[in-house]
Structures are given as structure tokens and as C-alpha cells.
Motif scaffolding. Structure first.
Motif, PDB file in Angstrom:
ATOM      1  N   GLY A  14      65.598 -80.730 -58.038  1.00 32.27           N
ATOM      2  CA  GLY A  14      65.418 -81.136 -56.963  1.00 32.27           C
ATOM      3  C   GLY A  14      64.781 -80.896 -56.238  1.00 32.27           C
ATOM      4  N   MET A  15      64.784 -80.333 -54.549  1.00 34.78           N
ATOM      5  CA  MET A  15      63.745 -79.631 -53.458  1.00 34.78           C
ATOM      6  C   MET A  15      64.671 -78.824 -53.130  1.00 34.78           C
ATOM      7  N   ARG A  18      67.932 -78.022 -48.644  1.00 34.70           N
ATOM      8  CA  ARG A  18      69.072 -77.489 -46.854  1.00 34.70           C
ATOM      9  C   ARG A  18      69.156 -75.219 -47.567  1.00 34.70           C
ATOM     10  N   ALA A 109      60.414 -86.099 -57.921  1.00 36.75           N
ATOM     11  CA  ALA A 109      61.561 -86.351 -57.590  1.00 36.75           C
ATOM     12  C   ALA A 109      61.926 -87.477 -57.239  1.00 36.75           C
ATOM     13  N   ALA A 115      66.487 -88.664 -62.862  1.00 33.35           N
ATOM     14  CA  ALA A 115      65.916 -86.765 -63.648  1.00 33.35           C
ATOM     15  C   ALA A 115      66.734 -87.148 -64.924  1.00 33.35           C
ATOM     16  N   LEU A 132      75.878 -81.255 -62.403  1.00 34.76           N
ATOM     17  CA  LEU A 132      74.934 -80.895 -61.622  1.00 34.76           C
ATOM     18  C   LEU A 132      75.796 -79.523 -60.804  1.00 34.76           C
ATOM     19  N   ASP A 134      74.929 -77.342 -58.732  1.00 35.79           N
ATOM     20  CA  ASP A 134      75.007 -77.196 -57.795  1.00 35.79           C
ATOM     21  C   ASP A 134      76.310 -76.986 -57.400  1.00 35.79           C
TER      22      ASP A 134
HETATM   23  P1  UTP Z   1      70.448 -82.876 -54.191  1.00 40.27           P
HETATM   24  O1  UTP Z   1      70.953 -84.024 -53.515  1.00 40.27           O
HETATM   25  O2  UTP Z   1      71.583 -82.202 -53.994  1.00 40.27           O
HETATM   26  O3  UTP Z   1      69.300 -83.136 -53.616  1.00 40.27           O
HETATM   27  O4  UTP Z   1      70.668 -83.518 -55.583  1.00 40.27           O
HETATM   28  P2  UTP Z   1      68.303 -81.281 -53.758  1.00 40.27           P
HETATM   29  O5  UTP Z   1      66.882 -81.621 -53.767  1.00 40.27           O
HETATM   30  O6  UTP Z   1      68.796 -80.896 -55.202  1.00 40.27           O
HETATM   31  O7  UTP Z   1      68.826 -80.467 -52.422  1.00 40.27           O
HETATM   32  P3  UTP Z   1      68.811 -81.328 -51.216  1.00 40.27           P
HETATM   33  O8  UTP Z   1      69.427 -82.080 -50.511  1.00 40.27           O
HETATM   34  O9  UTP Z   1      67.508 -80.872 -50.531  1.00 40.27           O
HETATM   35  O10 UTP Z   1      68.950 -79.935 -49.779  1.00 40.27           O
HETATM   36  C1  UTP Z   1      72.029 -83.800 -56.661  1.00 40.27           C
HETATM   37  C2  UTP Z   1      70.844 -82.899 -57.258  1.00 40.27           C
HETATM   38  O11 UTP Z   1      69.761 -84.171 -58.532  1.00 40.27           O
HETATM   39  C3  UTP Z   1      69.144 -82.906 -59.060  1.00 40.27           C
HETATM   40  C4  UTP Z   1      68.985 -81.959 -57.906  1.00 40.27           C
HETATM   41  O12 UTP Z   1      68.229 -80.936 -58.323  1.00 40.27           O
HETATM   42  C5  UTP Z   1      70.701 -81.247 -57.730  1.00 40.27           C
HETATM   43  O13 UTP Z   1      71.446 -80.431 -58.980  1.00 40.27           O
HETATM   44  N1  UTP Z   1      68.051 -84.369 -58.671  1.00 40.27           N
HETATM   45  C6  UTP Z   1      67.785 -84.537 -57.029  1.00 40.27           C
HETATM   46  C7  UTP Z   1      67.011 -83.791 -59.229  1.00 40.27           C
HETATM   47  O14 UTP Z   1      66.928 -83.363 -60.878  1.00 40.27           O
HETATM   48  N2  UTP Z   1      65.976 -84.865 -59.182  1.00 40.27           N
HETATM   49  C8  UTP Z   1      65.992 -85.788 -58.223  1.00 40.27           C
HETATM   50  O15 UTP Z   1      64.988 -86.345 -58.192  1.00 40.27           O
HETATM   51  C9  UTP Z   1      67.139 -85.542 -57.190  1.00 40.27           C
END
Ligand code: UTP
Length: 298
Positions: A14-15, A18, A109, A115, A132, A134
Motif C-alpha cells: 500500500g502507499m 495517511r 495497488a 496483494a 497486516l 500496521d
Molecule cells: P491500507 O488500507 O492501510 O492502505 O491497507 P495503505 O496504502 O497501506 O495506507 P493509506 O490508507 O494510504 O494510508 C491495508 C494493508 O493492505 C496493504 C497495505 O500495505 C496494508 O498493509 N495493501 C493495500 C497492499 O499490499 N496492496 C494494496 O493494493 C492495498
């Protein structure tokens, strides 16, 4: 009775928007909670649950995460020379053996479900965990270990679940509960981010899963769902009824911190700081001081 779970997928592609601007150059998963990156907490939890193979789904710009798991012989030598045995031990505990860790790239993404799907060729006909990083969980017995033990009795698929207030339900995947057995519920439906007022319960899914390999078949078929993303929740929901092996929600014992959000990360920093013998007194003194001075100013 469920088969042994020895592989875990860590979707970290994910990017992290936040946490911009920090995440412009620092992957969210290596941001530091007290003195170790978020991902180290997830790895330690996975190991405690018996996981032997660690599969990371990464993306562009996550190089620092891969470097983190490399051995650091020069640093180790330096610590040895200086007699810093304790630090040396800490460092060694972060090393991953060759072949224990794999990285797969998610090129776009397209969502959490996508993923997980990217790792399909590394999982054979066996159940696997998804974690996950986080979501950090403080617990006497690590959350995934609690789940693995429960899963060995039930089989099927299992998601970690926790109660959330009704006004927060639209931020989570929510379980439609069939039978409530206390620490475990059987599930008759799942909805990702239900519109306000439509959540079937207050039991939300958080970032720990034990999944049947059937999930990949479902992920092959599903189209994007909530938020235009390929949702893992939608694939898990297909395991309910019909030929699926069933889905259980597991009410873990512990406290979960949403370190993907700024408020959650700050709360976790305070909680994990207070849990540390070497930091507790200073931190507690400081917190008391702030609270007192804010009260006095009111
Ligand atoms: P989040 O919803 O927290 O998104 O993804 P994010 O990009 O990490 O953070 P924000 O919302 O932009 O701040 C939940 C989990 O899913 C992974 C993320 O890395 C996180 O561990 N994820 C999400 C992917 O691996 N690929 C994706 O396309 C989306």
C-alpha cells in the motif's frame, strides 16, 4: 481439524498516504514503534505462532524494508568489538535465514485481495496466515498464536475480530454472525465497509487471518468491490455456505492499535513505551506533568 499453518503473507504494497510526507521515502512498515519497526512486531508474532516462511508482497519504494531483514555483519562485528552483547543479541534476533523470506511485487495497488493473490504461487494446497503489520496487537499470548490454536480445532478460514462502536463500522469489514460461541463466532456473511446504519453486527475484522487455499480460486473470479479495490473480505465471504469450508471470527484477547493511522500510532507509542521497564518512569512522569498542566490551564 485444521492442517498446520507454516506460511504467512505480509501485504505491504500500500502507499501509506495517511503518513505522507514521511512515506514519500520511508515505508510505513518500517516506521518505528519505540525502537523497532512495525514489521518486527509482526514477524515476532508470526514466529510465536509457528510460521516458518514469510512472504512479503511489496511495491516500488520498499527497498528499505528488504534491507532491514539483511544480516549486518559489519555492525555485528563492531558491537562485538565493543562488548555490547545485549545489543548484539537484539540485532541477531532480527536476522532472517536465507530462503525463509520471499518478496513478491504487486505492480499496481489494486487492493488487499489483489496483494494476497500476487503470492498465490508460493502457497500450495495448504492453509496460510495473512498479517497486516500496521495492526499491532499487545497481548499476553500473541494474537496469531491464539488463532492458530483455535484454527487447529475448527479448520475453515478464520479472521481476527473485535467489537467496534456503531459509528466506526463503516471503516471495517463487518461480520454477519450466525452462531456466537463466545471467543469464536461462526459467520454467515461479511460486508466490507458497510454504508452507515447497515452493518450486520459490531464485530469488525482486523489484520490477522488464517485462510484456506480456496481463497485464491475466489480471488481469480472476483471483481473490484468497495472503494474500487479487490477486497480480501469478498473472497473470504465466498467460503461461507455451499462448498466452502466455513468462516469463523475469533475474538482475540489483547489490545489492537491501528498503526496505519496517526492517532493509533501515537497511542501505540505511549502504550508500548509504558510497557517498557527502561522507559516507564520517565514517560509516566512526563504524561502526568502534561495532564496536570493542561488541567491547570483550563
Ligand atoms: P491500507 O488500507 O492501510 O492502505 O491497507 P495503505 O496504502 O497501506 O495506507 P493509506 O490508507 O494510504 O494510508 C491495508 C494493508 O493492505 C496493504 C497495505 O500495505 C496494508 O498493509 N495493501 C493495500 C497492499 O499490499 N496492496 C494494496 O493494493 C492495498
Amino acid at each position: 481439524m485444521g492442517k498446520k499453518v507454516t506460511k504467512a503473507i505480509f501485504p505491504v504494497a500500500g502507499m501509506g498516504t495517511r503518513f505522507l510526507p514521511a512515506t514519500k521515502s520511508v515505508p510505513k512498515e518500517i516506521m518505528t514503534l519505540v525502537d523497532r519497526p512495525l514489521v518486527q512486531y509482526a514477524i515476532d508474532e508470526a514466529r510465536a505462532a509457528g510460521i516458518k516462511e514469510f512472504i512479503f508482497v511489496t511495491s516500488r519504494g520498499k527497498g528499505a524494508l528488504e534491507d532491514y531483514f539483511d544480516h549486518a555483519p559489519q555492525l555485528e562485528q563492531e558491537l562485538k568489538k565493543k562488548g555490547k552483547e545485549e545489543l548484539l543479541e537484539t540485532l541477531k534476533n532480527t536476522n532472517m535465514d536465507s530462503g525463509e523470506i520471499a518478496y513478491i511485487r504487486q505492480h499496481r495497488a489494486l487492493g488487499l485481495g489483489h496483494a494476497v493473490w500476487c503470492a498465490r504461487r508460493l502457497i500450495h494446497n495448504e492453509p496460510f496466515a495473512v498479517m497486516l503489520p500496521d495492526d499491532v496487537i499487545a497481548a499476553e499470548k500473541p494474537c496469531l498464536q491464539q488463532m492458530v490454536e483455535a484454527y487447529e480445532e475448527t479448520g475453515g478460514s478464520m479472521v481476527a475480530a473485535m467489537e467496534v462502536p456503531a459509528n466506526k463500522a463503516s471503516s471495517y469489514g463487518i461480520l454477519d454472525v450466525d452462531n456466537d460461541m463466545g471467543s469464536m463466532v461462526s459467520v454467515k456473511g461479511m460486508v466490507e465497509k458497510p454504508a452507515e446504519g447497515t452493518a450486520p453486527s459490531n464485530l469488525a475484522v482486523i489484520g490477522r487471518y488464517i485462510l484456506s487455499p480456496n481463497i485464491f480460486r475466489h480471488l481469480n473470479q472476483i471483481k473490484s468491490g468497495a472503494g474500487g479495490e479487490i477486497q480480501l473480505t469478498d473472497a473470504i465471504a465466498r467460503e461461507i455456505g455451499g462448498e466452502g469450508d466455513g468462516v469463523y471470527g475469533y475474538r482475540f484477547r489483547g489490545q489492537r492499535f491501528d498503526c496505519g493511522s496517526k492517532a493509533g500510532f501515537l497511542q501505540a507509542t505511549v502504550a508500548f513505551g509504558l510497557a517498557r521497564d527502561d522507559l516507564r518512569d520517565d514517560l509516566e512522569g512526563y504524561l502526568n506533568e502534561i495532564v496536570a498542566s493542561r488541567k491547570a490551564a483550563e
